[in-house]
Every structure is written in C-alpha cells, then in structure tokens.
Design a protein around this motif. Structure first.
Motif, PDB file in Angstrom:
ATOM      1  N   ASN A  45      -1.264   3.456   9.234  1.00 25.55           N
ATOM      2  CA  ASN A  45      -0.616   4.564   8.746  1.00 25.55           C
ATOM      3  C   ASN A  45       0.805   4.992  10.023  1.00 25.55           C
TER       4      ASN A  45
ATOM      5  N   ILE B 111      -6.551   0.771  -2.480  1.00 24.67           N
ATOM      6  CA  ILE B 111      -4.702   0.899  -1.763  1.00 24.67           C
ATOM      7  C   ILE B 111      -4.018  -0.248  -2.480  1.00 24.67           C
ATOM      8  N   THR B 112      -2.865   0.145  -2.765  1.00 26.10           N
ATOM      9  CA  THR B 112      -1.716  -0.648  -3.502  1.00 26.10           C
ATOM     10  C   THR B 112      -0.632  -0.477  -2.660  1.00 26.10           C
ATOM     11  N   SER B 113      -0.159   0.351  -2.097  1.00 26.53           N
ATOM     12  CA  SER B 113       0.894   1.406  -1.336  1.00 26.53           C
ATOM     13  C   SER B 113       0.838   0.795   0.129  1.00 26.53           C
TER      14      SER B 113
ATOM     15  N   PHE C 148       0.633   1.212   5.690  1.00 27.32           N
ATOM     16  CA  PHE C 148      -0.273   2.314   4.252  1.00 27.32           C
ATOM     17  C   PHE C 148       0.783   2.808   3.808  1.00 27.32           C
ATOM     18  N   GLU C 149       1.861   2.847   2.810  1.00 22.32           N
ATOM     19  CA  GLU C 149       2.763   4.487   2.749  1.00 22.32           C
ATOM     20  C   GLU C 149       2.589   4.600   1.321  1.00 22.32           C
ATOM     21  N   GLY C 150       1.301   4.740   1.104  1.00 21.45           N
ATOM     22  CA  GLY C 150       0.916   5.626  -0.063  1.00 21.45           C
ATOM     23  C   GLY C 150       0.484   7.126   0.808  1.00 21.45           C
ATOM     24  N   GLN C 151      -0.280   7.847  -0.468  1.00 23.35           N
ATOM     25  CA  GLN C 151      -0.792   8.952  -0.611  1.00 23.35           C
ATOM     26  C   GLN C 151      -2.283   8.814  -0.346  1.00 23.35           C
ATOM     27  N   GLU C 152      -3.264   9.653   1.329  1.00 17.99           N
ATOM     28  CA  GLU C 152      -4.336   9.307   0.845  1.00 17.99           C
ATOM     29  C   GLU C 152      -5.693   9.499  -0.158  1.00 17.99           C
TER      30      GLU C 152
ATOM     31  N   GLU D  66      -4.588   8.705  -2.810  1.00 16.83           N
ATOM     32  CA  GLU D  66      -4.445   7.069  -3.062  1.00 16.83           C
ATOM     33  C   GLU D  66      -6.116   5.740  -3.135  1.00 16.83           C
TER      34      GLU D  66
END
Length: 158
Positions: free
Chosen positions: A14, A60-62, A104-108, A110
């Motif tokens: 992250n 996770i996909t982001s 990781f570019e998403g929100q937790e 996710e």
C-alpha cells in the motif's frame, strides 16, 4: 526428476509501504501467515495468474503491476503437503513460483476473504522485511529471495 507445479506468488503493498499478509484457514498457529498465491492455469501468464488468484482469494482487483521476478523460484513440499495435493489428483514435488509485485490502489473495504472457496481467515498490513519469519518453514528461503528483490522497490516507491 522432480515435478513442480507452476504457481503465481503475489506481493501487494500500500501507499504506507506495507505488504498484505493473509492468515491461512488451515495454517499452523505460529506460521499461518503468507502472501496470496495460487496455481497457474495452462497458457496463463504469471501476471494474469497473479491477478486472478488475488481476486479469487482476497477480492482485490484495484492493483497496478510494479515489478516481477522473471525466473521461477522453486521449493519442495514436505510429505504431508505432497499427500494433500495427491489426494486432489495433483502429483507434484513442490512449486515453481513466479512472483509479481502490485501497488494496492483501492480502498481497504475491497479486501474480502469470504470468497467462493476461502483460503484465509484474516489479513493485515506488515513490513515486508519480517514476512519470512511469519511463513511456514519450507517457504522461508523463497520469501527471503522475494524480500531481497521487492523490499528496495517498495522502499523507494513514491
């Protein structure tokens, strides 16, 4: 000659430069944490396998691919693990892992371990430099190599 199952190993970090570690459902109480990983399907690239396994195991996909270890890193299974694979019809002596590093570019929110076939019961963000001390013994040498390759990239990441 030994037979190795092709496998994608996945390190997700992250913006705080911490890596995702997941606790196995079937793991030993002391050494049950690991990076997501999974078998590569016929014709699948290491990146495609890593993305698929990451989604299947953690939802996770982001993520954005940052680096890869191009050569396969091999380890042997202890007898009880070989037997577990044999019962599933997979005759292998160990794994040949192809490692990918993702940001990781998403929100937790996710991150969801309650998947169709759950493998993990918990997750946390960790310092990559101690990952080899939290994984089962037969994987520790591979983790030391992954740390050597990926820790400098994570540390320098802006």
């Amino acid at each position: 000659m030994k037979r190795y199952r092709k496998n994608a190993g996945i390190v997700v970090f992250n913006r705080d430069k911490k890596v995702l570690m997941c606790e196995r459902i079937d793991g030993d109480a002391n050494m049950s944490w690991q990076f997501p990983q999974g078998g590569m399907e016929q014709g699948e690239t290491p990146e495609a396998a890593a993305r698929r396994e990451l989604m299947e195991e953690t939802s996770i996909t982001s993520v954005r691919l940052i680096a890869q270890i191009k050569e396969g890193l091999k380890y042997d299974f202890p007898p009880e693990i070989k037997e577990r694979f044999a019962r599933r019809g997979i005759n292998t002596d160990g794994q040949e892992q192809y490692w990918s590093l993702f940001l990781f570019e998403g929100q937790e929110s996710e991150i969801n371990l309650r998947t169709a076939e759950p493998e993990f019961k918990n997750w946390r963000w960790n310092d990559i430099k101690i990952a080899d001390k939290q994984v089962i013994a037969f994987k520790q040498e591979i983790y030391r190599r992954v740390i050597k390759e990926f820790a400098p990239i994570i540390e320098k990441f802006e």
